[in-house]
Design a protein around this motif. Structure first.
Motif, PDB file in Angstrom:
ATOM      1  N   LYS A 183       0.233   3.287  10.300  1.00 25.80           N
ATOM      2  CA  LYS A 183       0.023   5.062  10.552  1.00 25.80           C
ATOM      3  C   LYS A 183       1.880   5.873  10.721  1.00 25.80           C
ATOM      4  CE  LYS A 183      -3.249   7.640  11.261  1.00 25.80           C
ATOM      5  NZ  LYS A 183      -3.856   8.309   9.857  1.00 25.80           N
ATOM      6  N   GLN A 184       2.831   4.830  11.184  1.00 21.63           N
ATOM      7  CA  GLN A 184       4.311   5.316  11.077  1.00 21.63           C
ATOM      8  C   GLN A 184       5.398   4.722   9.883  1.00 21.63           C
ATOM      9  OE1 GLN A 184       5.507   2.872  14.946  1.00 21.63           O
ATOM     10  NE2 GLN A 184       3.791   3.632  16.336  1.00 21.63           N
ATOM     11  N   VAL A 185       4.512   4.049   9.747  1.00 24.13           N
ATOM     12  CA  VAL A 185       4.909   3.180   8.388  1.00 24.13           C
ATOM     13  C   VAL A 185       4.908   4.489   6.936  1.00 24.13           C
ATOM     14  CG1 VAL A 185       5.378   1.873   5.940  1.00 24.13           C
ATOM     15  CG2 VAL A 185       4.884   1.094   8.298  1.00 24.13           C
ATOM     16  N   ASP A 186       3.378   4.940   7.059  1.00 24.86           N
ATOM     17  CA  ASP A 186       2.707   5.650   6.088  1.00 24.86           C
ATOM     18  C   ASP A 186       1.520   6.501   6.935  1.00 24.86           C
ATOM     19  OD1 ASP A 186       1.968   7.282   4.093  1.00 24.86           O
ATOM     20  OD2 ASP A 186       1.720   5.234   2.963  1.00 24.86           O
ATOM     21  N   SER A 187       2.019   7.855   7.003  1.00 25.68           N
ATOM     22  CA  SER A 187       0.740   8.531   8.206  1.00 25.68           C
ATOM     23  C   SER A 187      -0.391   9.011   7.457  1.00 25.68           C
ATOM     24  CB  SER A 187       1.213   9.823   8.542  1.00 25.68           C
ATOM     25  OG  SER A 187       2.221  10.223   6.935  1.00 25.68           O
ATOM     26  N   THR A 188      -0.367   8.280   5.941  1.00 22.99           N
ATOM     27  CA  THR A 188      -1.523   9.002   5.065  1.00 22.99           C
ATOM     28  C   THR A 188      -2.908   7.762   4.390  1.00 22.99           C
ATOM     29  OG1 THR A 188      -0.818   7.961   2.690  1.00 22.99           O
ATOM     30  CG2 THR A 188      -0.038   9.848   3.474  1.00 22.99           C
ATOM     31  N   PHE A 189      -2.798   6.476   5.729  1.00 24.34           N
ATOM     32  CA  PHE A 189      -3.264   5.695   6.132  1.00 24.34           C
ATOM     33  C   PHE A 189      -4.241   6.243   6.838  1.00 24.34           C
ATOM     34  CE2 PHE A 189      -0.688   1.973   3.839  1.00 24.34           C
ATOM     35  CZ  PHE A 189      -0.708   0.953   3.782  1.00 24.34           C
ATOM     36  N   ILE A 190      -5.405   5.225   6.175  1.00 28.10           N
ATOM     37  CA  ILE A 190      -6.703   5.956   6.951  1.00 28.10           C
ATOM     38  C   ILE A 190      -7.752   5.055   6.228  1.00 28.10           C
ATOM     39  CG2 ILE A 190      -6.669   8.562   6.697  1.00 28.10           C
ATOM     40  CD1 ILE A 190      -8.706   8.277   4.920  1.00 28.10           C
ATOM     41  N   VAL A 191      -8.667   4.752   7.946  1.00 22.08           N
ATOM     42  CA  VAL A 191      -9.707   3.344   7.876  1.00 22.08           C
ATOM     43  C   VAL A 191     -10.912   4.013   6.840  1.00 22.08           C
ATOM     44  CG1 VAL A 191     -11.420   1.976   8.499  1.00 22.08           C
ATOM     45  CG2 VAL A 191      -9.265   3.007   9.783  1.00 22.08           C
ATOM     46  N   ASN A 192     -11.067   3.074   6.071  1.00 22.03           N
ATOM     47  CA  ASN A 192     -12.280   3.978   4.149  1.00 22.03           C
ATOM     48  C   ASN A 192     -13.538   3.733   5.291  1.00 22.03           C
ATOM     49  OD1 ASN A 192     -14.465   4.096   2.357  1.00 22.03           O
ATOM     50  ND2 ASN A 192     -12.824   2.114   1.068  1.00 22.03           N
ATOM     51  N   VAL A 193     -14.472   4.712   5.120  1.00 21.65           N
ATOM     52  CA  VAL A 193     -15.501   5.177   5.715  1.00 21.65           C
ATOM     53  C   VAL A 193     -16.807   4.206   5.367  1.00 21.65           C
ATOM     54  CG1 VAL A 193     -17.516   6.627   6.767  1.00 21.65           C
ATOM     55  CG2 VAL A 193     -15.181   7.590   6.293  1.00 21.65           C
ATOM     56  N   GLY A 194     -16.351   4.047   4.241  1.00 16.51           N
ATOM     57  CA  GLY A 194     -17.819   2.745   3.394  1.00 16.51           C
ATOM     58  C   GLY A 194     -16.881   1.363   3.440  1.00 16.51           C
ATOM     59  N   SER A 195     -15.856   1.109   3.795  1.00 15.42           N
ATOM     60  CA  SER A 195     -15.588   0.274   4.625  1.00 15.42           C
ATOM     61  C   SER A 195     -14.460  -0.875   5.748  1.00 15.42           C
ATOM     62  CB  SER A 195     -15.316  -1.331   3.043  1.00 15.42           C
ATOM     63  OG  SER A 195     -14.799  -2.060   2.840  1.00 15.42           O
ATOM     64  N   PRO A 196     -14.802  -0.368   6.629  1.00 13.75           N
ATOM     65  CA  PRO A 196     -14.262   0.050   7.765  1.00 13.75           C
ATOM     66  C   PRO A 196     -13.032  -1.813   8.082  1.00 13.75           C
ATOM     67  CG  PRO A 196     -16.335  -1.111   9.125  1.00 13.75           C
ATOM     68  CD  PRO A 196     -16.608  -0.253   6.945  1.00 13.75           C
ATOM     69  N   LYS A 197     -13.887  -2.481   6.980  1.00 13.44           N
ATOM     70  CA  LYS A 197     -11.927  -3.922   7.201  1.00 13.44           C
ATOM     71  C   LYS A 197     -11.154  -2.994   6.185  1.00 13.44           C
ATOM     72  CE  LYS A 197     -13.454  -5.765   3.403  1.00 13.44           C
ATOM     73  NZ  LYS A 197     -14.042  -7.004   1.951  1.00 13.44           N
ATOM     74  N   THR A 198     -10.914  -1.802   5.787  1.00 16.21           N
ATOM     75  CA  THR A 198      -9.709  -1.553   4.762  1.00 16.21           C
ATOM     76  C   THR A 198      -9.320  -0.549   4.994  1.00 16.21           C
ATOM     77  OG1 THR A 198     -11.572  -2.458   2.909  1.00 16.21           O
ATOM     78  CG2 THR A 198      -9.553  -0.703   1.947  1.00 16.21           C
ATOM     79  N   ALA A 199      -7.686  -0.146   5.448  1.00 19.78           N
ATOM     80  CA  ALA A 199      -7.424   0.385   5.424  1.00 19.78           C
ATOM     81  C   ALA A 199      -6.679   1.262   4.191  1.00 19.78           C
ATOM     82  CB  ALA A 199      -5.990   0.750   6.589  1.00 19.78           C
ATOM     83  N   VAL A 200      -7.080   2.314   3.600  1.00 17.93           N
ATOM     84  CA  VAL A 200      -5.650   3.158   1.955  1.00 17.93           C
ATOM     85  C   VAL A 200      -5.022   3.705   2.553  1.00 17.93           C
ATOM     86  CG1 VAL A 200      -8.530   4.454   1.918  1.00 17.93           C
ATOM     87  CG2 VAL A 200      -6.873   2.706  -0.450  1.00 17.93           C
ATOM     88  N   ASN A 201      -4.073   3.801   1.363  1.00 17.18           N
ATOM     89  CA  ASN A 201      -3.352   5.575   1.650  1.00 17.18           C
ATOM     90  C   ASN A 201      -3.320   6.301   0.634  1.00 17.18           C
ATOM     91  OD1 ASN A 201      -2.284   4.267  -0.682  1.00 17.18           O
ATOM     92  ND2 ASN A 201       0.103   4.119   0.147  1.00 17.18           N
ATOM     93  N   LYS A 202      -2.491   7.486   0.650  1.00 20.91           N
ATOM     94  CA  LYS A 202      -2.796   8.439  -0.182  1.00 20.91           C
ATOM     95  C   LYS A 202      -3.293   7.789  -2.081  1.00 20.91           C
ATOM     96  CE  LYS A 202       1.436   9.490  -0.266  1.00 20.91           C
ATOM     97  NZ  LYS A 202       2.391  11.345  -0.106  1.00 20.91           N
ATOM     98  N   ASN A 203      -1.900   6.825  -1.887  1.00 20.58           N
ATOM     99  CA  ASN A 203      -2.190   6.101  -3.325  1.00 20.58           C
ATOM    100  C   ASN A 203      -3.133   4.919  -3.423  1.00 20.58           C
ATOM    101  OD1 ASN A 203       0.702   7.498  -4.174  1.00 20.58           O
ATOM    102  ND2 ASN A 203       1.717   6.104  -2.615  1.00 20.58           N
ATOM    103  N   GLY A 204      -3.668   4.895  -3.193  1.00 22.54           N
ATOM    104  CA  GLY A 204      -5.016   4.125  -3.033  1.00 22.54           C
ATOM    105  C   GLY A 204      -4.642   2.583  -2.958  1.00 22.54           C
ATOM    106  N   TYR A 205      -3.978   2.107  -2.061  1.00 17.79           N
ATOM    107  CA  TYR A 205      -2.977   0.824  -1.321  1.00 17.79           C
ATOM    108  C   TYR A 205      -3.831   0.677  -0.266  1.00 17.79           C
ATOM    109  CZ  TYR A 205       0.391  -3.130  -0.690  1.00 17.79           C
ATOM    110  OH  TYR A 205       0.803  -4.109  -0.835  1.00 17.79           O
ATOM    111  N   ARG A 206      -4.453  -1.214  -0.873  1.00 18.12           N
ATOM    112  CA  ARG A 206      -5.326  -1.151   0.191  1.00 18.12           C
ATOM    113  C   ARG A 206      -5.115  -2.576   1.371  1.00 18.12           C
ATOM    114  NH1 ARG A 206     -11.055  -0.594  -1.351  1.00 18.12           N
ATOM    115  NH2 ARG A 206     -11.480  -2.781  -0.838  1.00 18.12           N
ATOM    116  N   ILE A 207      -5.369  -2.496   2.695  1.00 17.23           N
ATOM    117  CA  ILE A 207      -5.153  -3.502   3.295  1.00 17.23           C
ATOM    118  C   ILE A 207      -6.207  -3.984   3.939  1.00 17.23           C
ATOM    119  CG2 ILE A 207      -3.769  -4.190   5.282  1.00 17.23           C
ATOM    120  CD1 ILE A 207      -1.861  -2.304   5.204  1.00 17.23           C
TER     121      ILE A 207
END
Length: 317
Positions: A183-207
């Motif tokens: 989140k220091q890199v991109d504050s828009t990253f949030i954890v996907n509620v339906g798939s908590p293994k995945t963090a996703v930003n406002k552009n849909g980039y998934r980790i």
């Protein structure tokens, strides 16, 4: 296709310049955000400000004005100025080299991945807390083997990590710290509620964050980023990981650590035989595993595929 001598020199230069940048950025990141004098009841006090990993501002008093605090203030100013000047000089060289590095078509990762990996490396996570898996690991193997894989092996624009954890060494707080750094890199990253293994930003980039069965108990309470526990992840922690410096699409260097290529290839082939895995993924796994084994055989003699290695393999592999 083998990397040319010019490409190899460029990668070596990128690696050296990146290490110089890191030597500046690590101490710079540990400095307070600022120091200033504040008057309270007609007396001056030295205050220090800093940003917490969660992104909030904290201030604390270092004491009233006296020779010791004045010395601390002057030392802070000089150290920060020196580091900032060195940082600016190195980043200027990044900008100068970047067009040439891009033109050479060096093994590269996307811009977001580059920013994330640089931040993770400064926080000492790369190769110590996480390994890159998925198709971006293949970029590390290209650098290690000094060769380029054929078309169709290109990485998708997302990142997959496996945690460097086992039953004896499992840090249940690591996923939370990784998320704070992300989140220091991109504050828009949030954890996907339906798939908590995945963090996703406002552009849909998934980790995606994965872990092995041995760490499952320690990670059971991990929140909010909860790694998915998958069979076979433990094999990716075996052997000798690959650590390289490559560039992102902007031409900036980034450090990447990936599993031992032999275990990565064999795990891919194991995945390709799982009947419950989608057919399109099984075909991709098979192609990647076979191509990587050929590359190891032909270009990575320091990763032998000999009888001793075969005898050490887990039974499923």
């Amino acid at each position: 296709m083998q990397l040319s001598d010019e490409q190899l020199r460029a990668l070596a230069n990128a690696g050296q310049l990146y290490e110089s940048w890191k030597d500046v950025m690590v101490p710079l990141s540990r400095l307070p955000g600022g120091m200033y004098w504040r008057v309270i009841k007609s007396r001056e006090y030295l205050y220090q400000s800093a940003t917490t990993p969660a992104g909030t501002q904290q201030t604390k008093s270092l004491g009233p004005r006296k020779p010791e605090t004045e010395e601390s203030y002057e030392e802070f100013k000089k150290t920060k100025q020196d580091l900032e000047e060195r940082r600016a000089g190195i980043e200027k060289r990044f900008a100068e080299f970047a067009p040439a590095w891009r033109a050479l078509r060096l093994p590269a990762i996307d811009r977001t991945a580059g920013s994330i990996l640089r931040a993770f490396d400064l926080a000492d996570f790369v190769g110590k807390g996480v390994l890159v898996i998925g198709t971006y690991a293949l970029k590390a193997y290209e650098v290690e083997a000094a060769t380029v894989f054929s078309a169709g092996m290109d990485a998708t624009e997302d990142l997959d990590f496996t945690l460097l954890m086992n039953e004896r060494a499992a840090d249940s707080d690591l996923p939370r710290r990784l998320l704070l750094t992300l989140k220091q890199v991109d504050s828009t990253f949030i954890v996907n509620v339906g798939s908590p293994k995945t963090a996703v930003n406002k552009n849909g980039y998934r980790i995606d964050l994965l872990a092995n069965n041995a760490a499952a108990e320690k990670l059971s309470m991990a929140r909010p980023w909860k790694p998915e526990i998958l069979e076979g992840q433990e094999w990716l922690l075996l052997g000798k990981p690959v650590s390289v410096v490559l560039i992102d699409f902007d031409g900036w260097p980034a450090a990447l650590a990936a599993p031992d290529p032999r275990y990565f290839a064999l795990q891919k082939l194991w995945l390709s035989k799982k009947p419950d895995r989608p057919a399109i993924k099984r075909a991709k796994d098979k192609n990647q595993g076979e191509a990587l084994l050929r590359t190891i055989r032909d270009h990575m003699p320091h990763y032998p595929l000999d009888d001793q290695f075969v005898a050490s393999l887990p039974t499923p592999l």
